[in-house]
Design a protein around this motif. Structure first.
Motif, PDB file in Angstrom:
ATOM      1  N   LEU A 166      22.604  -3.735  27.996  1.00 62.10           N
ATOM      2  CA  LEU A 166      24.027  -3.949  27.739  1.00 62.10           C
ATOM      3  C   LEU A 166      24.582  -5.136  28.504  1.00 62.10           C
ATOM      4  CD1 LEU A 166      25.344  -0.251  27.674  1.00 62.10           C
ATOM      5  CD2 LEU A 166      24.326  -1.619  25.839  1.00 62.10           C
ATOM      6  N   ASN A 167      23.989  -5.468  29.650  1.00 63.63           N
ATOM      7  CA  ASN A 167      24.445  -6.615  30.450  1.00 63.63           C
ATOM      8  C   ASN A 167      24.020  -7.943  29.823  1.00 63.63           C
ATOM      9  OD1 ASN A 167      25.652  -5.457  33.027  1.00 63.63           O
ATOM     10  ND2 ASN A 167      23.699  -4.375  32.930  1.00 63.63           N
ATOM     11  N   ASP A 168      23.155  -7.879  28.836  1.00 62.02           N
ATOM     12  CA  ASP A 168      22.503  -9.089  28.326  1.00 62.02           C
ATOM     13  C   ASP A 168      22.890  -9.395  26.875  1.00 62.02           C
ATOM     14  OD1 ASP A 168      20.918 -11.139  29.212  1.00 62.02           O
ATOM     15  OD2 ASP A 168      19.051 -10.288  28.437  1.00 62.02           O
ATOM     16  N   ILE A 169      23.905  -8.705  26.336  1.00 60.55           N
ATOM     17  CA  ILE A 169      24.295  -8.888  24.935  1.00 60.55           C
ATOM     18  C   ILE A 169      24.697 -10.331  24.662  1.00 60.55           C
ATOM     19  CG2 ILE A 169      25.996  -8.278  23.168  1.00 60.55           C
ATOM     20  CD1 ILE A 169      26.070  -5.455  24.432  1.00 60.55           C
ATOM     21  N   TYR A 170      25.532 -10.906  25.540  1.00 58.98           N
ATOM     22  CA  TYR A 170      25.997 -12.284  25.345  1.00 58.98           C
ATOM     23  C   TYR A 170      24.839 -13.274  25.401  1.00 58.98           C
ATOM     24  CZ  TYR A 170      27.963 -16.839  26.500  1.00 58.98           C
ATOM     25  OH  TYR A 170      28.245 -18.186  26.514  1.00 58.98           O
ATOM     26  N   VAL A 171      23.994 -13.163  26.422  1.00 57.88           N
ATOM     27  CA  VAL A 171      22.894 -14.114  26.611  1.00 57.88           C
ATOM     28  C   VAL A 171      21.923 -14.069  25.430  1.00 57.88           C
ATOM     29  CG1 VAL A 171      20.883 -14.682  28.039  1.00 57.88           C
ATOM     30  CG2 VAL A 171      23.063 -14.103  29.118  1.00 57.88           C
ATOM     31  N   GLN A 172      21.522 -12.871  25.036  1.00 58.69           N
ATOM     32  CA  GLN A 172      20.568 -12.735  23.934  1.00 58.69           C
ATOM     33  C   GLN A 172      21.199 -13.140  22.599  1.00 58.69           C
ATOM     34  OE1 GLN A 172      17.301 -12.175  24.320  1.00 58.69           O
ATOM     35  NE2 GLN A 172      17.758 -12.161  26.508  1.00 58.69           N
ATOM     36  N   GLY A 173      22.491 -12.833  22.431  1.00 61.63           N
ATOM     37  CA  GLY A 173      23.183 -13.236  21.210  1.00 61.63           C
ATOM     38  C   GLY A 173      23.274 -14.741  21.076  1.00 61.63           C
ATOM     39  N   MET A 174      23.553 -15.425  22.199  1.00 64.36           N
ATOM     40  CA  MET A 174      23.663 -16.886  22.183  1.00 64.36           C
ATOM     41  C   MET A 174      22.327 -17.545  21.845  1.00 64.36           C
ATOM     42  SD  MET A 174      26.706 -17.926  22.566  1.00 64.36           S
ATOM     43  CE  MET A 174      26.351 -19.662  22.863  1.00 64.36           C
ATOM     44  N   LYS A 175      21.224 -16.921  22.250  1.00 66.97           N
ATOM     45  CA  LYS A 175      19.895 -17.472  21.949  1.00 66.97           C
ATOM     46  C   LYS A 175      19.635 -17.512  20.444  1.00 66.97           C
ATOM     47  CE  LYS A 175      17.499 -16.157  26.231  1.00 66.97           C
ATOM     48  NZ  LYS A 175      16.445 -15.298  26.819  1.00 66.97           N
ATOM     49  N   LYS A 176      20.235 -16.586  19.708  1.00 65.37           N
ATOM     50  CA  LYS A 176      19.980 -16.487  18.258  1.00 65.37           C
ATOM     51  C   LYS A 176      21.079 -17.128  17.420  1.00 65.37           C
ATOM     52  CE  LYS A 176      17.262 -12.255  18.737  1.00 65.37           C
ATOM     53  NZ  LYS A 176      17.253 -12.231  20.195  1.00 65.37           N
ATOM     54  N   LEU A 177      22.198 -17.475  18.046  1.00 68.17           N
ATOM     55  CA  LEU A 177      23.365 -17.934  17.292  1.00 68.17           C
ATOM     56  C   LEU A 177      23.109 -19.234  16.535  1.00 68.17           C
ATOM     57  CD1 LEU A 177      26.258 -17.144  16.657  1.00 68.17           C
ATOM     58  CD2 LEU A 177      27.001 -18.422  18.677  1.00 68.17           C
TER      59      LEU A 177
END
Length: 472
Positions: free
Chosen positions: A359-370
């Motif tokens: 849950l702490n990594d939603i932004y980071v992982q989402g940005m990698k795929k954006l």
């Protein structure tokens, strides 16, 4: 548990296949249930097919183009005969299957037809979705649930075989192969007028003589159909898979799962289970394709395993029934949405995590795929905790808000677990500026999927998850 609301909506299914085009119109009964926790939940309680069109050959302008005007006329006539006004059809799917999905104007036809039919009749294509819908329409999913067993449904049409495996009612694998009854076609004189490029390597490896403009030898056709039937035996894990079968796959997803039972649907499925030892060349070519012989070869190949074979509820109509009756999901009861931006169509799904979620990594992982997504808006999909604490929901909300600062349009969140309303409220309360929020739950997705979100039915929302893939 008590029922506190009754409603009805009409759905249409259109299957434009390699060989045939079919239309069904259904009535779906929507009920709102008051559960033991006093939370209202909207469900599809019943499905009734009220009209089935005649099965007609798919109209083509030529080998590479679908005749949209004639397809539209077929659909328009079906609606008139169903005695349901087009304006009252609020959901459904137009699905282009098999080799027809490879036609030059396949995407244009499906999109135009769905627009003609209404805001929430979706245009879909892709062998994985076809396999899933055929599995639902054939009854394989229901039988699997009732028997608590693993069932493989092979839907064999004119151009492709779409396979879905259901375990206790849940689909756990789909894949597709270039195996179908219209891969070789004949004219009325029995001469070959078409051989699919997809099987040319098999013809060469078997060293058989099949030439355009010539009448084939019966034994040559038996050889190629026998080889295709053997490939199906292999994907059912009843024989070791070989290299030629691997070349026939047109989608990934095959994992070699052993099953308890097997069912065959689709046009070729109509011939499976009926062995004709004296089948003649005239008998085969009078249908202008190899469908009957392929079905006969499959029956012979699976004769030693006939105790595993189950008769499906539907065969040739399995996919169209799946498209009309099973393409819709209802999300409701505990969801949050801004009606002003609905309906939404063809929204790509971004899943920050493939498996384990942090849950702490939603932004980071989402940005990698954006960067992979050109379409705006985008829906972010999470499984989420089963029973999240307030702090967990707050953390997810903060990560989602941070991610959507990089994404234009409404904030759309799709959850597998049931806490959409709470998450939607937290997101709305913590936004720095006014923005539409749609948060829905009880929806499972994969990367590469698209979502259509319809107008609300009470406080529930109709949803379709689909894969838009047009083969080349």
């Amino acid at each position: 548990m008590g029922y506190i609301l009754n409603d009805e909506i009409y759905s249409i299914g259109v299957d434009i296949g390699t060989s045939t085009t079919e239309v069904i119109v259904s009535k779906l009964k929507i009920k709102k249930i008051l559960g033991s926790s006093l939370i209202k939940e909207t469900v599809i309680e019943g499905k009734e097919i009220i009209y089935r069109s005649p099965i007609v050959f798919t109209p083509l302008c030529n080998e590479t183009t679908i005749d949209f005007i004639k397809v539209k006329d077929i659909v328009s006539d079906a609606i008139k005969l169903s005695v349901v006004e087009k304006e009252k059809i609020s959901t459904g799917a137009v699905i282009i299957t098999g080799e027809t999905a490879r036609k030059e104007n396949a995407m244009e036809v499906s999109n135009n037809l769905s627009e003609y039919l209404g805001d929430f009749v979706v245009a879909t294509a892709g062998p994985k979705l076809e396999a899933l819908l055929a599995g639902f329409g054939s009854g394989a999913s229901d039988i699997s649930r009732k028997l608590n067993r693993r069932i493989m449904n092979l839907d064999i049409g004119g151009g492709t075989t779409n396979v879905a495996i259901f375990n206790c009612g849940e689909c756990e694998q789909t894949f597709a192969l270039d195996i179908g009854g219209r891969l070789i076609k004949f004219n009325d004189e029995g001469q070959i007028i078409y051989i699919s490029n997809r099987i040319q390597f098999l013809i060469k490896s078997l060293d058989i003589n099949l030439q355009l403009g010539e009448k084939p030898e019966l034994e040559a056709l038996k050889l190629i159909c026998g080889k295709l039937a053997e490939s199906l035996l292999e994907v059912c894990c009843l024989k070791e898979i070989n290299q030629s079968t691997k070349k026939l796959f047109i989608s990934d997803g095959f994992e070699g799962i052993e099953v308890d039972y097997i069912s065959f649907s689709g046009g070729v499925g109509e011939y499976v289970g009926k062995i004709n030892e004296n089948i003649s060349l005239n008998e085969i070519t009078k249908h202008n394709d190899i469908g009957q012989l392929l079905g006969n070869s499959i029956s012979e190949m699976f004769e030693e395993h006939k105790e595993m074979l189950l008769a499906p509820k539907e065969k040739i109509r399995a996919t169209v029934i799946g498209a009309g009756n099973h393409s819709l999901t209802i999300s409701g009861g505990t969801i949050a949405f801004d009606k002003s931006v609905l309906p939404l169509k063809n929204i790509p799904i971004l899943k920050p995590f493939y498996e384990n979620e942090n849950l702490n990594d939603i932004y980071v992982q989402g940005m990698k795929k954006l960067d992979m997504y050109e379409d705006i808006p985008i829906a972010v999909s999470l499984k989420g905790p089963k029973s999240p604490t307030y702090e967990e929901i707050k953390l997810i909300g903060q990560e989602i808000i941070k991610l959507f600062k990089k994404i234009k349009g409404p904030i759309i969140v799709v959850l597998e677990n049931d806490f959409a309303k709470a998450l939607g409220q937290i997101i709305s309360l913590n936004l720095e500026e006014k923005r539409e929020v749609i948060c829905i739950d009880k929806i499972s997705t994969s990367n590469g999927d698209y979502i259509d979100i319809g107008l609300p039915i009470g406080d529930a929302i109709p949803v379709v998850i689909k894969t838009l893939i047009y083969s080349t």
